[in-house]
Design a protein around this motif. Structure first.
Motif, short mmCIF file in Angstrom:
data_model
loop_
_atom_site.label_atom_id
_atom_site.label_comp_id
_atom_site.label_asym_id
_atom_site.label_seq_id
_atom_site.Cartn_x
_atom_site.Cartn_y
_atom_site.Cartn_z
N ILE A 184 0.65 -1.05 -0.37
CA ILE A 184 0.29 -0.05 -0.30
C ILE A 184 0.87 1.29 -0.30
O ILE A 184 1.43 1.22 1.15
CB ILE A 184 -0.52 0.24 1.54
CG1 ILE A 184 -1.92 1.30 1.42
CG2 ILE A 184 -0.02 -0.26 2.36
CD1 ILE A 184 -2.98 1.20 2.53
N CYS A 185 0.80 2.09 -1.16
CA CYS A 185 1.77 3.78 -0.67
C CYS A 185 0.20 4.52 -0.90
O CYS A 185 -0.78 4.69 -1.70
CB CYS A 185 1.97 3.71 -2.22
SG CYS A 185 2.73 4.90 -2.93
N ILE A 186 0.87 5.49 -0.04
CA ILE A 186 0.13 6.92 0.05
C ILE A 186 0.61 7.75 0.45
O ILE A 186 2.25 8.05 0.21
CB ILE A 186 -0.59 7.51 1.86
CG1 ILE A 186 -1.06 6.08 2.62
CG2 ILE A 186 -1.04 8.15 2.31
CD1 ILE A 186 -1.94 5.70 1.52
N GLU A 187 0.14 8.48 -0.94
CA GLU A 187 0.25 9.64 -1.85
C GLU A 187 0.53 11.16 -1.36
O GLU A 187 -1.35 11.25 -1.05
CB GLU A 187 0.67 9.78 -2.85
CG GLU A 187 0.84 10.78 -4.14
CD GLU A 187 1.71 10.51 -5.69
OE1 GLU A 187 1.52 11.37 -6.66
OE2 GLU A 187 0.92 9.50 -6.03
N THR A 188 0.81 12.18 -1.06
CA THR A 188 -0.08 12.90 -0.10
C THR A 188 0.92 13.69 -0.09
O THR A 188 2.73 13.41 -0.51
CB THR A 188 -0.34 12.20 1.34
OG1 THR A 188 -1.11 14.08 0.86
CG2 THR A 188 0.37 12.59 2.67
N ALA A 189 0.83 15.19 0.41
CA ALA A 189 2.41 16.71 0.67
C ALA A 189 2.68 15.77 2.08
O ALA A 189 2.61 15.54 2.94
CB ALA A 189 1.26 17.63 0.79
N ASN A 190 4.23 16.68 1.76
CA ASN A 190 5.18 16.08 2.86
C ASN A 190 4.39 16.85 4.40
O ASN A 190 5.05 16.37 5.25
CB ASN A 190 6.09 16.90 3.10
CG ASN A 190 7.53 17.09 4.13
OD1 ASN A 190 7.90 15.73 4.17
ND2 ASN A 190 7.81 17.88 4.63
N ILE A 191 3.89 17.79 4.39
CA ILE A 191 3.02 17.93 5.74
C ILE A 191 1.79 17.16 6.57
O ILE A 191 0.98 16.97 7.68
CB ILE A 191 2.29 19.95 5.55
CG1 ILE A 191 0.96 19.31 4.17
CG2 ILE A 191 3.31 20.82 5.23
CD1 ILE A 191 -0.21 20.22 4.19
#
Length: 354
Positions: free
Chosen positions: A283-290
């Motif tokens: 599973i990979c979650i892609e989101t902003a660093n914050i």
């Protein structure tokens, strides 16, 4: 533009009751009385470090409107001076629901106060009585309406785990807050602080605080309720002294320096459980660093959970264009791209809050 808050503490001055959980000296870390001159020094020193931000002077720690009116005006006139000079935009104070009336609000209006927070703690009558609050819930509705009618910004504070409290009562309090319609709320877990009535009850075995797990489980639901009803949650967890953060003054209770982050990480985990298949490899979650800290979880709790429950690999991909959303990729196939705002509505269904 960011906001800088200049806090001025008036510990326990004016408060007409000693609530069972309260020791303002321990909580604020202050043992001396505030004066107008001390307040001026605090403001002047703070302004030296502030550049190009909105500034707010905030009177915290006691029931401000119960303080002697002459002393109130001493502090308020100081704050208004800086506001009139354009150095401060807002003046905030906190007080009790039973310390509000038209005369007090007229005074606050005269001196430019813009924000009033009420330390409500609970809307359950049994909890209020056992906590020795000294008022009924009806006064909360009355004082809140009066504050809003006068044009002040209203904030409400609630506590979790007071004597007689439960998950159901906490959710009831949140729903009553939403009916009142504050601009923002604060959520505090109840801690057993030294030299309080609660310490006596705890040591006698007549009071049991919420565990961290219980408090987080309730807090995540409260945060969802507030967010889907457009009520800002500006604080989760006690904003306390170094001694409290280090546990020196805390006898018991769900004390954690990253309380809000724990709750947000639990929300992410709960949402993922609702959408991912029973079996997968990665599973990979892609989101902003914050957003990474609460996606991964405190001390990598979400990563560990996925690893252990699903025997799957947990990865995070930084994409700073996704500040308000995240993508869920299972075995290299994107299965969801959702805004956090929409996730809260989905969680409200999962938590049976609608």
């Amino acid at each position: 533009m960011n906001k800088k808050i200049i806090p001025i503490f008036v510990p326990h001055q004016g408060c007409p009751h000693d609530c069972i959980f309260c020791n303002q000296t321990r909580i604020t870390g202050l043992s001396t009385d505030m004066t107008g001159q001390k307040a001026r020094i605090i403001v002047e020193e703070a302004l030296k470090t502030i550049d190009d931000v909105m500034v707010e002077i905030a009177f915290f720690g006691g029931s401000f409107t119960a303080i002697d009116p002459v002393f109130q005006e001493d502090l308020l006139s100081l704050a208004k001076e800086y506001k009139d000079r354009g150095l401060v935009r807002d003046i905030r104070l906190s007080t009790r629901p039973d310390c509000i009336d038209a005369e007090k609000l007229d005074r606050l209006k005269k001196y430019g106060v813009t924000i009033i927070e009420l330390g409500v703690q609970s809307m359950d009558e049994e909890v209020l009585e056992k906590s020795i609050r000294g008022h009924k819930k009806d006064v909360v509705y009355e004082s809140s309406k009066l504050i809003k009618d006068y044009g002040f910004t209203l904030g409400l504070q609630m506590m979790l785990g007071l004597p007689g409290d439960s998950k159901e009562k906490c959710i009831y309090t949140a729903k009553e807050f939403i009916k009142i319609g504050p601009s923002f709320v604060r959520i505090y877990p109840t801690l057993v602080i030294r030299e309080t009535g609660l310490e006596i009850e705890y040591k006698a075995g007549t009071y049991k605080p919420f565990s961290i797990k219980e408090a987080i489980d309730i807090t995540k639901k409260l945060m969802v309720l507030y967010w889907i009803n457009n009520v800002g949650v500006i604080r989760v967890g006690l904003q306390a002294t170094e001694d409290i953060q280090n546990g020196v003054d805390v006898i018991a209770g769900p004390n954690h320096p990253a309380f809000r982050e724990l709750a947000k990480a639990e929300m992410i985990k709960d949402y993922l459980i609702s959408i991912i298949p029973e079996e997968f490899r990665t599973i990979c979650i892609e989101t902003a660093n914050i957003n990474i800290s609460f996606v991964v979880g405190n001390k990598r709790s979400n990563r560990i959970f996925i690893n252990e429950k699903y025997k799957a690999r947990f990865k995070v991909l930084v994409n700073n264009s996704l500040k308000d959303s995240f993508k869920v990729i299972i075995d290299d196939k994107e299965i969801k791209h959702i805004k956090f705002e929409q996730m809260y509505f989905e969680l409200a269904k999962i938590y049976d809050l609608l």
